[in-house]
Motif scaffolding. Structure first.
Motif, mmCIF file in Angstrom:
data_model
loop_
_atom_site.group_PDB
_atom_site.id
_atom_site.type_symbol
_atom_site.label_atom_id
_atom_site.label_comp_id
_atom_site.label_asym_id
_atom_site.label_seq_id
_atom_site.Cartn_x
_atom_site.Cartn_y
_atom_site.Cartn_z
ATOM 1 N N ASN A 1 46.110 13.679 6.807
ATOM 2 C CA ASN A 1 46.932 14.209 5.726
ATOM 3 C C ASN A 1 47.163 15.707 5.984
ATOM 4 O O ASN A 1 46.219 16.488 5.976
ATOM 5 C CB ASN A 1 46.180 14.003 4.400
ATOM 6 C CG ASN A 1 47.041 14.300 3.208
ATOM 7 O OD1 ASN A 1 47.818 15.245 3.228
ATOM 8 N ND2 ASN A 1 46.901 13.496 2.174
ATOM 9 N N PRO A 2 48.419 16.112 6.227
ATOM 10 C CA PRO A 2 48.646 17.498 6.663
ATOM 11 C C PRO A 2 48.224 18.529 5.623
ATOM 12 O O PRO A 2 47.769 19.607 5.969
ATOM 13 C CB PRO A 2 50.149 17.562 6.928
ATOM 14 C CG PRO A 2 50.716 16.254 6.536
ATOM 15 C CD PRO A 2 49.639 15.323 6.135
ATOM 16 N N GLU A 3 48.363 18.204 4.341
ATOM 17 C CA GLU A 3 48.025 19.175 3.288
ATOM 18 C C GLU A 3 46.535 19.152 2.943
ATOM 19 O O GLU A 3 45.993 20.108 2.423
ATOM 20 C CB GLU A 3 48.806 18.842 2.009
ATOM 21 C CG GLU A 3 50.274 19.118 2.095
ATOM 22 C CD GLU A 3 50.567 20.603 2.024
ATOM 23 O OE1 GLU A 3 50.037 21.283 1.148
ATOM 24 O OE2 GLU A 3 51.336 21.078 2.893
ATOM 25 N N LEU A 4 45.911 17.994 3.171
ATOM 26 C CA LEU A 4 44.510 17.834 2.771
ATOM 27 C C LEU A 4 43.704 17.308 3.957
ATOM 28 O O LEU A 4 43.407 16.113 4.047
ATOM 29 C CB LEU A 4 44.410 16.819 1.604
ATOM 30 C CG LEU A 4 45.258 17.092 0.368
ATOM 31 C CD1 LEU A 4 45.274 15.890 -0.560
ATOM 32 C CD2 LEU A 4 44.703 18.299 -0.386
ATOM 33 N N PRO A 5 43.356 18.197 4.893
ATOM 34 C CA PRO A 5 42.711 17.730 6.130
ATOM 35 C C PRO A 5 41.393 16.990 5.897
ATOM 36 O O PRO A 5 40.987 16.180 6.732
ATOM 37 C CB PRO A 5 42.495 19.019 6.924
ATOM 38 C CG PRO A 5 42.994 20.136 6.095
ATOM 39 C CD PRO A 5 43.587 19.629 4.842
ATOM 40 N N ASP A 6 40.726 17.245 4.745
ATOM 41 C CA ASP A 6 39.456 16.535 4.504
ATOM 42 C C ASP A 6 39.646 15.180 3.821
ATOM 43 O O ASP A 6 38.689 14.428 3.669
ATOM 44 C CB ASP A 6 38.525 17.398 3.633
ATOM 45 C CG ASP A 6 38.131 18.668 4.380
ATOM 46 O OD1 ASP A 6 38.102 18.619 5.631
ATOM 47 O OD2 ASP A 6 37.906 19.699 3.714
ATOM 48 N N ALA A 7 40.856 14.915 3.370
ATOM 49 C CA ALA A 7 41.107 13.644 2.682
ATOM 50 C C ALA A 7 41.227 12.516 3.708
ATOM 51 O O ALA A 7 41.305 12.766 4.913
ATOM 52 C CB ALA A 7 42.394 13.744 1.872
ATOM 53 N N ALA A 8 41.240 11.271 3.209
ATOM 54 C CA ALA A 8 41.395 10.115 4.104
ATOM 55 C C ALA A 8 42.741 10.216 4.817
ATOM 56 O O ALA A 8 43.701 10.763 4.254
ATOM 57 C CB ALA A 8 41.338 8.843 3.280
ATOM 58 N N PRO A 9 42.829 9.711 6.061
ATOM 59 C CA PRO A 9 44.129 9.762 6.750
ATOM 60 C C PRO A 9 45.181 8.931 6.012
ATOM 61 O O PRO A 9 44.838 8.066 5.197
ATOM 62 C CB PRO A 9 43.835 9.160 8.126
ATOM 63 C CG PRO A 9 42.475 8.608 8.074
ATOM 64 C CD PRO A 9 41.790 9.069 6.838
#
Ligand code: FAD
Length: 689
Positions: A463-471
């Motif tokens: 996820n480009p905006e949330l690098p720690d979130a699930a892909p």
């Protein structure tokens, strides 16, 4: 396609000459074909005016949908008319009605039409198209309507079906209220195009029908009941009622399942073989072979395979948690009026509906936010939801750009407070139904009669905006990857797969690597005359149907040789593109094919990301081979393009315009017209997505 090499060369020459003298539009119309299969079913009363009148409807919404998008928007629109104005709306698929009485429909009609292929109407709209295109002047003078087209501006005939419908309705004297709406999937603005059109139409309708707007209140179209327990009639996610234990599938004496297997009833096909074609750090490509034996399904080289996925377990759990739902609850839905259809097999369980029947992972629409306001679990959430549903830019920043699905988005808006206020009926009626994904078949029906190959690139990116979130993951392609790993005995626990699935399916129906599929016929066909030259352009997975084409020619030549026939094939020139040499699909197969085709097959490869090398795309390679390409087109070559609709297909078309314009010493406009003509006559075919 009836026109073949020799005929076409003569015809093309004639048309080019005439083109210079005649008006181009009339030539285009001459060459335009209105084909399509008649697939309408007759159930009950098909007279549209009668059904509207007998059911006391005061608004009619019609849709002509190919993959479910037009249907989805038509239903959203209908629901809003009910929720805001308390109208008694009928929402119907044009496939299910006859339109001879359209002029007698006593209410305003909204028409949602998707465009498919070369500006075509969806398959199910054949009768409807026929009727409106042949309506005489003044024959529809009582009809009051508005229209919303669903299209993609990267295609030649943007919103072609809606525009054609509009032209004929207007010629027949029908009265349009408001602007023709045109959604553009190519620009990724379908949802916002719809919202803008819808707001203007609702304002118009308010005046026209003197409607009082109430605070939107969801009214279900179904009676919802909870049942005590699971029995053989309860669906656990079976793709159609026929697969329930209480419903023996029809089989003939040889044990063959009787279809037809289509959008309403897929075939459960075993994947007999699957393998990874390449795997780099962040990308995978899966080759899967489906066995259609025992189904009576026939396919032709160039057709599409529709694959019906289920949702990943992680996403199902997340959804259940956000809405505080119990997966084991068994429920039934009964339509409250005869014009409404239950969208999937019922009774079923909440868990099965979410896993198998609803699209829970895709992007969220602002429209859905606005209809959820009434269910907000507290006042702060209501305020935030209201703000986001009204502010397009803020919605884009806070929701769309973060790749939120519905569960992510609602969890974010409420700060983790459960949405146990939302009814199951609302979810069923507001979240789009799961639709099959289509794949260009990469096998040949001549060499693999019962086995269908597909070549899929696995959709999975951080996820480009949330690098720690699930892909961000695609549902079907990750399912195919999970199956490929399980089938090849890879210990899934030792992999870092982003999502996992229930591979056994409802009542073990999908056990041992099976999935529901059906074949969709396409127009993508090799010329029937094998000596006709063929130019194929297919980078990435766009090469899939060309693997099928080449396998077809290899088997054909082999059969001819065995039969003692000395056939010479026309030149088959394939332009393929990959990022580098690691993701070169079917790399080991092509030299074999070239050997078997005795020099009539040649492959040109472009790499766009080779280290320390300039980016080269298939369009660039076309220019490098300009003389040969021009000569082949002049000699009647058929041109095929498959793959990315946005950049590649347009780039290829532009490159070919340049080649024709230079080769024939004609203007770019005339060369563009020539390309259009090749397209409408079937000599330039695209299978792009
Ligand atoms: P989906 O679940 O449909 O998701 C689509 C995309 O949305 C993915 O990139 C996913 O990561 C992203 N996404 C998921 N959640 C969100 C979110 N919340 N917000 C924003 N984005 C999100 N593909 C091939 O690989 N090979 C082929 O031969 C092929 N042939 C085709 C032929 C035709 C006629 C058509 C129409 C399409 C073809 N496709 C082909 C594309 C294919 O049908 C699928 O669209 C593709 O494989 C993705 O399916 P999926 O279920 O994995 O992803």
């Amino acid at each position: 396609f009836g026109i073949d090499n020799t005929d076409f060369t003569v015809l093309a020459g004639l048309v080019v000459a005439v083109l210079l003298y005649l008006k181009r539009n009339s030539i285009k119309e001459l060459l335009m074909s209105d084909d399509g299969d008649i697939t309408a079913v007759s159930s009950g009363n098909r007279d549209i005016a009668q059904v509207v009148t007998e059911n006391n409807k005061n608004y009619l919404v019609l849709y002509a949908s190919q993959t479910g998008t037009a249907e989805d928007y038509a239903k959203k629109f209908s629901k809003e008319l009910v929720a805001k104005f308390n109208l008694n709306v009928m929402c119907a698929d044009v496939e299910n009605y006859d339109f001879e009485s359209l002029n007698d429909v006593p209410v305003i009609v909204s028409i949602f039409i998707s465009t498919y292929g070369e500006g075509d109407f969806p398959d199910g709209a054949v009768h409807f198209e026929d009727f409106i295109c042949n309506a005489e002047e003044g024959a529809l003078s009582n009809l009051r309507y508005n229209m919303f087209g669903l299209g993609n501006s990267t295609y030649e005939f943007f919103n072609g079906a809606a525009k054609k419908a509009e032209k004929h309705l207007s010629a027949a004297g029908a009265n349009r209220l408001g602007k023709l709406g045109e959604a553009d999937d190519g620009a990724g603005t379908t949802d916002e195009d719809y919202m803008a059109w819808k707001d203007s139409i609702l304002d118009l309708l308010k005046d026209e029908l003197h409607l009082d707007e109430q605070e939107a209140k969801f009214t279900s179209q179904f009676e919802y009941s909870v049942l005590d327990d699971i029995n053989d009639s309860v669906s656990l996610g079976e793709p159609s009622l026929h697969y329930l234990p209480s419903h023996e599938l029809n089989r003939n004496a040889d044990g063959i399942q009787l279809g037809p297997f289509d959008l309403s009833q897929p075939f459960i096909a075993p994947i007999v073989k699957s393998r990874e074609l390449f795997s780099s750090n962040d990308r995978n490509c899966i080759h899967s072979e489906f066995d259609l034996s025992g189904s009576n399904i026939k396919y032709s080289t160039g057709d599409h395979l529709a694959i019906w996925p289920s949702n990943p377990l992680e996403k199902v759990e997340q959804f259940l948690s956000v809405f505080d739902l119990k997966p084991e609850t068994v429920f039934d839905l009964k339509p409250l009026d005869p014009t409404v259809k239950v969208p999937f097999p019922t009774p079923t369980t909440v868990g099965a509906a979410i896993k198998h029947y609803l699209e829970i992972t895709g992007p969220v629409s602002r429209q859905l936010f606005s209809s959820l306001i009434q269910f907000a679990p507290n006042s702060d959430t209501k305020e935030k939801l209201t703000l986001l549903s009204k502010d397009k830019d803020q919605f884009a920043v806070e929701i769309t750009s973060k790749y939120f699905n519905i569960a992510d988005a609602l969890h974010y808006v409420s700060g983790g407070v459960k949405w146990n206020t939302v009814s199951m009926q609302f979810l069923v009626e507001s979240i789009p139904q799961m639709t099959p994904r289509y794949y260009s078949i990469s096998s040949s029906s001549l060499s693999e009669k019962q086995t269908v190959h597909v070549t899929s690139i696995v959709e999975n990116f951080p996820n480009p905006e949330l690098p720690d979130a699930a892909p961000v993951v695609g549902v079907t392609t990750n399912l195919l990857r999970n199956i490929q790993l399980a089938q090849n005995n890879v210990n899934i626990a030792e992999t870092n797969l982003p999502v996992h699935y229930d591979l056994n399916g409802p009542r073990n129906l999908f056990a041992n690597h099976k999935l529901p599929v059906h074949v969709r016929r396409s127009n993508f066909r090799l010329p029937s005359n094998p000596s006709t030259p063929v130019i194929m352009i297919g980078p990435g997975t766009g090469v899939a149907p060309f693997r099928g084409f080449i396998r077809e020619r290899v088997t054909f030549l082999d059969l001819q040789k065995k039969g003692g026939n000395n056939i010479s094939l026309g030149k088959h020139l394939l332009f393929y593109g990959s990022r580098n040499t690691d993701d070169f699909l079917y790399q080991e197969e092509w030299p074999e094919y070239a050997k078997k085709l005795d020099g009539s097959f040649e492959m040109v490869v472009a790499h766009s990301r080779l280290p320390n090398t300039k980016k080269v795309y298939v369009q660039d390679k076309l220019k490098d081979y300009e003389d040969q390409v021009f000569e082949m087109i002049n000699n009647g070559a058929f041109i095929y393009v498959c793959g990315d609709a946005k950049g590649m297909a347009k780039g290829v078309s532009t490159a070919l315009v340049g080649i024709l314009s230079r080769g024939k010493s004609i203007s770019t406009d005339d060369a563009t017209e020539l390309i259009k003509m090749l397209k409408t006559s079937g000599r330039y075919q695209e299978d792009v997505w």
